[in-house]
Scaffold this motif. Structure first.
Motif, mmCIF file in Angstrom:
data_model
loop_
_atom_site.group_PDB
_atom_site.id
_atom_site.type_symbol
_atom_site.label_atom_id
_atom_site.label_comp_id
_atom_site.label_asym_id
_atom_site.label_seq_id
_atom_site.Cartn_x
_atom_site.Cartn_y
_atom_site.Cartn_z
ATOM 1 N N LYS A 15 0.822 -1.205 0.000
ATOM 2 C CA LYS A 15 0.000 0.000 0.000
ATOM 3 C C LYS A 15 0.861 1.261 0.000
ATOM 4 O O LYS A 15 0.553 2.232 -0.695
ATOM 5 C CB LYS A 15 -0.925 0.001 1.220
ATOM 6 N N LEU A 16 1.937 1.236 0.776
ATOM 7 C CA LEU A 16 2.808 2.400 0.858
ATOM 8 C C LEU A 16 3.440 2.717 -0.498
ATOM 9 O O LEU A 16 3.552 3.884 -0.889
ATOM 10 C CB LEU A 16 3.898 2.142 1.900
ATOM 11 N N MET A 17 3.841 1.684 -1.225
ATOM 12 C CA MET A 17 4.531 1.884 -2.490
ATOM 13 C C MET A 17 3.589 2.210 -3.646
ATOM 14 O O MET A 17 3.980 2.911 -4.581
ATOM 15 C CB MET A 17 5.345 0.628 -2.839
ATOM 16 N N SER A 18 2.370 1.693 -3.596
ATOM 17 C CA SER A 18 1.514 1.753 -4.784
ATOM 18 C C SER A 18 0.254 2.590 -4.650
ATOM 19 O O SER A 18 -0.273 3.056 -5.663
ATOM 20 C CB SER A 18 1.110 0.324 -5.192
ATOM 21 N N LEU A 19 -0.249 2.774 -3.435
ATOM 22 C CA LEU A 19 -1.560 3.419 -3.294
ATOM 23 C C LEU A 19 -1.563 4.839 -3.837
ATOM 24 O O LEU A 19 -2.418 5.208 -4.655
ATOM 25 C CB LEU A 19 -1.996 3.408 -1.821
ATOM 26 N N PHE A 20 -0.587 5.662 -3.409
ATOM 27 C CA PHE A 20 -0.566 7.050 -3.878
ATOM 28 C C PHE A 20 -0.312 7.153 -5.382
ATOM 29 O O PHE A 20 -1.033 7.873 -6.079
ATOM 30 C CB PHE A 20 0.475 7.866 -3.111
ATOM 31 N N PRO A 21 0.710 6.462 -5.936
ATOM 32 C CA PRO A 21 0.910 6.570 -7.393
ATOM 33 C C PRO A 21 -0.290 6.140 -8.206
ATOM 34 O O PRO A 21 -0.635 6.784 -9.205
ATOM 35 C CB PRO A 21 2.112 5.641 -7.639
ATOM 36 N N ILE A 22 -0.972 5.075 -7.772
ATOM 37 C CA ILE A 22 -2.122 4.593 -8.539
ATOM 38 C C ILE A 22 -3.276 5.576 -8.455
ATOM 39 O O ILE A 22 -3.922 5.892 -9.461
ATOM 40 C CB ILE A 22 -2.549 3.204 -8.021
ATOM 41 N N MET A 23 -3.552 6.072 -7.256
ATOM 42 C CA MET A 23 -4.642 7.027 -7.108
ATOM 43 C C MET A 23 -4.329 8.336 -7.834
ATOM 44 O O MET A 23 -5.218 8.985 -8.382
ATOM 45 C CB MET A 23 -4.904 7.301 -5.620
ATOM 46 N N ASN A 39 -1.219 1.176 -14.790
ATOM 47 C CA ASN A 39 -2.073 0.980 -13.626
ATOM 48 C C ASN A 39 -3.462 0.492 -14.009
ATOM 49 O O ASN A 39 -4.276 0.163 -13.154
ATOM 50 C CB ASN A 39 -2.197 2.281 -12.830
ATOM 51 N N LEU A 40 -3.760 0.409 -15.317
ATOM 52 C CA LEU A 40 -5.068 -0.054 -15.784
ATOM 53 C C LEU A 40 -5.006 -1.410 -16.466
ATOM 54 O O LEU A 40 -6.042 -1.963 -16.835
ATOM 55 C CB LEU A 40 -5.663 0.971 -16.776
#
Length: 527
Positions: free
Chosen positions: A183-191, A314-315
């Motif tokens: 979550k730390l690595m991916s949540l912000f970039p994806i959102m 990311n899609l």
């Protein structure tokens, strides 16, 4: 099938009638006299080498074979349709991304084209102006091959050996890196790639609508023009209405329109620019900076522009999640088929756009969010027909509306995931509509309140860059566990580490650019 009457002689010599059951009843003790199986069994038993071993008696097939065989055949057909390795969670059927699994390779191509080509490609000549011909083309080719390879990795990782389908990038990241680190690595970039792209599309779409209106009205129109904020609201209203389509699979037609318009305006822009010839006094020498440090950071910014052009990773898992999967035909086969076709078209758009745009404008490319579109309006507004300029602008607007839908879908999915997880029931239609309207209003407010946000695209793009270039290689290493020190092991470790280094370098270069050149911050005043 009726009763059999036999006549026998008793020991005294008298005749007796003995009623006996048919042979299959005697051989089938589990079936009672009142069993409905006896009435529903077909007269002609189906042929089945698999079932004949345990449903035959003395080499003859009994009526028990038919209903049992039908049940097993139905089960076998279901397994072949869904895939014995696929574990389907009930919640998946409630969420917009996986609500419908009727996608195919054509839908995958439409979605990939719509998300893979965008207005960020219009900035490629700016990167060439910094890097020059040789390094510009070399970096563009390497970035294209690199991201295509990581795209293939994600498609292969979509279905795991344990039976799970990772239909969302965040879920795969959690599986590979663990819940907290994933979550730390991916949540912000994806959102950011989803929500931030939607905000940018509102700015570009609304701004292009304003340019189109001014082109049509010119000075002879008596209609009072709308302000930039009002054009943003017009664009948001249209995008929010289209966003009421229920799921990712249902917007395949919208993605097709977005793909056609993207290919069309990219082709129109570079063809018009090249056909008008090179500007007077144009130069193709790389833009020199005052110091070696400045040159280094400008180069990093150029690399960031090229890397950020290939967004959409990311899609990929979400698009593949709309496809059915079976033993004979897993979803990775039609997905890769659609992606190969889509990226062939993407290459036919991006390379002429970068090379043709740089050939026409050289180092006179204006620095703006619209890139080549702004250059075309600036240098060829008077010697190009209004029809072509207007058509190009409308194609950009339509593409922005279409791209908004596919990039907003992960946000819609995440919002509904919170609801379904809390209440363990599907999201009502009225609430689904309300959530999407809320997101449209929020994105529009950010576009109006933070008009300088595109100036931070290099900074935030550098943060999101590992999603495309680095994380897929690390995920492959952690999940597939290739043999240590093998060629695949070295390749993925090298690409992953290099991707992270480029990401840090791009972020550093963006910060340096903001510090040295300054950032014009103005709230609630979009230009």
């Amino acid at each position: 099938m009726g009763e059999v009457t036999e006549v026998k002689l008793n020991p005294k010599g008298n005749r007796e009638e003995v009623i006996s059951a048919p042979p299959f009843r005697l051989h089938s003790p589990l079936i009672t006299w009142s069993s409905p199986v006896l009435d529903s069994a077909p007269k002609t038993p189906a042929k089945s080498p698999l079932l004949s071993r345990f449903m035959s008696s003395s080499g003859t097939t009994t009526p028990l074979a038919s209903p049992v065989k039908r049940a097993i055949a139905s089960m076998q057909g279901h397994l072949e349709e869904v895939g014995h390795f696929t574990k389907l969670e009930p919640q998946e059927a409630w969420l917009p991304i996986t609500e419908s699994r009727r996608g195919n390779s054509y839908y995958a191509a439409f979605h990939t084209l719509c998300s893979g080509i965008g207005v960020q490609a219009l900035l490629l000549p700016l990167a060439f102006a910094i890097l020059g011909w040789a390094w510009g083309i070399t970096c563009l080719v390497l970035a294209f091959v690199w991201q295509l390879y990581t795209l293939w990795l994600l498609i292969q990782l979509h279905e795991s050996d344990s039976g799970m389908r990772y239909s969302r990038y965040l879920r795969l990241s959690i599986e590979a890196f663990g819940e907290k680190l994933g979550k730390l690595m991916s949540l912000f970039p994806i959102m950011y790639l989803s929500g931030g792209t939607c905000v940018t599309l509102i700015m570009i779409g609304g701004g292009t609508m304003k340019m189109f209106f001014e082109l049509l009205c010119n000075e002879t129109c008596n209609v009072k023009p709308l302000t930039t904020i009002e054009w943003y609201l017009v664009f948001t209203c249209i995008a929010t209405v289209i966003a009421q389509l229920p799921n990712l699979n249902s917007i395949a037609g919208i993605s097709l329109i977005g793909a056609i318009t993207a290919v069309s305006y990219c082709t129109l822009i570079w063809v018009i620019s090249v056909s008008k010839g090179r500007l007077k006094g144009v130069s193709y020498e790389p833009l020199g900076a005052k110091s070696d440090v400045a040159t280094l950071f400008e180069t990093l910014n150029a690399l960031g522009i090229i890397a950020f052009t290939f967004r959409g990773h990311n899609l990929v898992l979400e698009i593949q999640g709309t496809m059915p999967s079976s033993i004979k035909r897993p979803s990775r086969l039609p997905m890769w088929k659609g992606v190969k076709f889509a990226y062939l078209i993407i290459a036919m758009c991006l390379f002429p756009l970068a090379i043709g745009g740089y050939l026409a404008y050289g180092n006179k490319m204006p620095v703006s969010n619209e890139g080549l579109l702004s250059a075309m309006y600036k240098f060829h507004k008077r010697d190009t027909s209004k029809f072509l300029l207007g058509m190009t602008s409308m194609l950009v607007v339509i593409n922005s509306l279409s791209s908004f839908q596919i990039y907003a879908m992960p946000v819609f999915d995440n919002l509904e995931f919170r609801y379904t997880s809390a209440l363990n029931q599907p999201c009502p239609r009225w609430l689904r509509s309300a959530l999407r309207i809320f997101f449209g209003c929020l994105a529009s407010f950010i576009a109006v309140a933070l008009p300088f946000l595109p100036s931070l695209a290099g900074l935030i793009g550098g943060v999101a860059l590992p999603v495309t270039l680095a994380y897929p290689s690390f995920m492959w290493m952690l999940i597939k566990k290739p043999q240590k020190y093998s060629a695949v092991w070295f390749l993925n470790w090298s690409l992953g580490v290099l991707g992270m280094l480029i990401s840090v370098s791009v972020v550093t270069g963006a910060i340096w650019s903001i510090v040295t050149k300054g950032l014009e911050v103005h709230f609630l005043k979009p230009e």
